[in-house]
Write an enzyme that holds these catalytic residues in place. Structure first.
Site, PDB file in Angstrom:
ATOM      1  N   HIS A 103      33.082  23.410  76.423  1.00 26.47           N
ATOM      2  CA  HIS A 103      34.462  23.633  77.463  1.00 26.47           C
ATOM      3  C   HIS A 103      33.717  24.169  78.841  1.00 26.47           C
ATOM      4  O   HIS A 103      32.531  23.749  79.192  1.00 26.47           O
ATOM      5  CB  HIS A 103      35.769  25.206  77.191  1.00 26.47           C
ATOM      6  N   PHE A 104      34.490  24.813  79.814  1.00 27.96           N
ATOM      7  CA  PHE A 104      33.888  25.473  80.596  1.00 27.96           C
ATOM      8  C   PHE A 104      32.815  26.247  80.825  1.00 27.96           C
ATOM      9  O   PHE A 104      32.718  26.855  80.172  1.00 27.96           O
ATOM     10  CB  PHE A 104      34.874  25.151  81.954  1.00 27.96           C
TER      11      PHE A 104
END
Length: 183
Positions: A103-104
């Protein structure tokens, strides 16, 4: 609020009927069944009627490393609000798995795009279960073009979660121009 609105809308839906093109006596599938589909062994997973040598050799599920469910708990081809199918599947989540770290930056959660991918994979499974591949040659399982995808997630899926559960309801099935389903 959105969930309550959807429940009210579903009560107004008129049930439809779609006769599966092939019949499978099973309604639950384990990891071994899914591995057979990963290798393109559709008849080993679903039964002898699904054997079609050479017709659609490239049809298979995603390999275990990127498949977003481990088992299918139930398949009801006449279930769901529309009467066109209801599937429930699960994935056991590993807090050390690759999917939490993609993810980020420094945001360790399961990306929504992978949850969406799991729903697409489950819908692909259902197309095979119904036998829709019998109506085409050299089929590929892919999303319909120019159709917006939406899903309902109930919050972030963090590494402390032990499993992910999918509940997929089918609301449209068709055979033309090529076999498809929407869920």
């Amino acid at each position: 609020k959105l969930l309550e609105k959807r429940k009210i809308e579903k009560r107004k839906i008129q049930k439809q009927h779609f006769q599966p093109l092939l019949r499978c006596s099973k309604s639950a599938f384990d990891e071994q069944d899914l591995l057979e589909l990963n290798h393109g062994n559709i008849a080993v997973c679903f039964g002898r009627d699904y054997h079609q040598p050479g017709k659609n050799p490239q049809l298979c599920l995603a390999p275990p490393a990127i498949r977003m469910f481990d088992r299918i708990l139930s398949v009801d081809p006449h279930g769901g609000a529309w009467g066109l199918g209801l599937l429930v599947a699960e994935k056991t989540l590993d807090p050390e798995a690759w999917y939490f770290n993609c993810h980020f930056k420094d945001d360790f959660c399961l990306p929504g795009t992978l949850v969406s991918e799991g729903a697409i994979q489950l819908l692909s499974f259902y197309l095979l279960y119904l036998g829709l591949q019998t109506r085409t040659n050299n089929a590929t399982l892919q999303p319909l073009t120019n159709i917006t995808q939406s899903g309902l997630n109930r919050g972030q899926i963090l590494p402390v979660a032990s499993k992910l559960t999918y509940r997929l309801e089918i609301f449209e099935i068709g055979l033309k121009p090529t076999p498809y389903a929407k869920g």
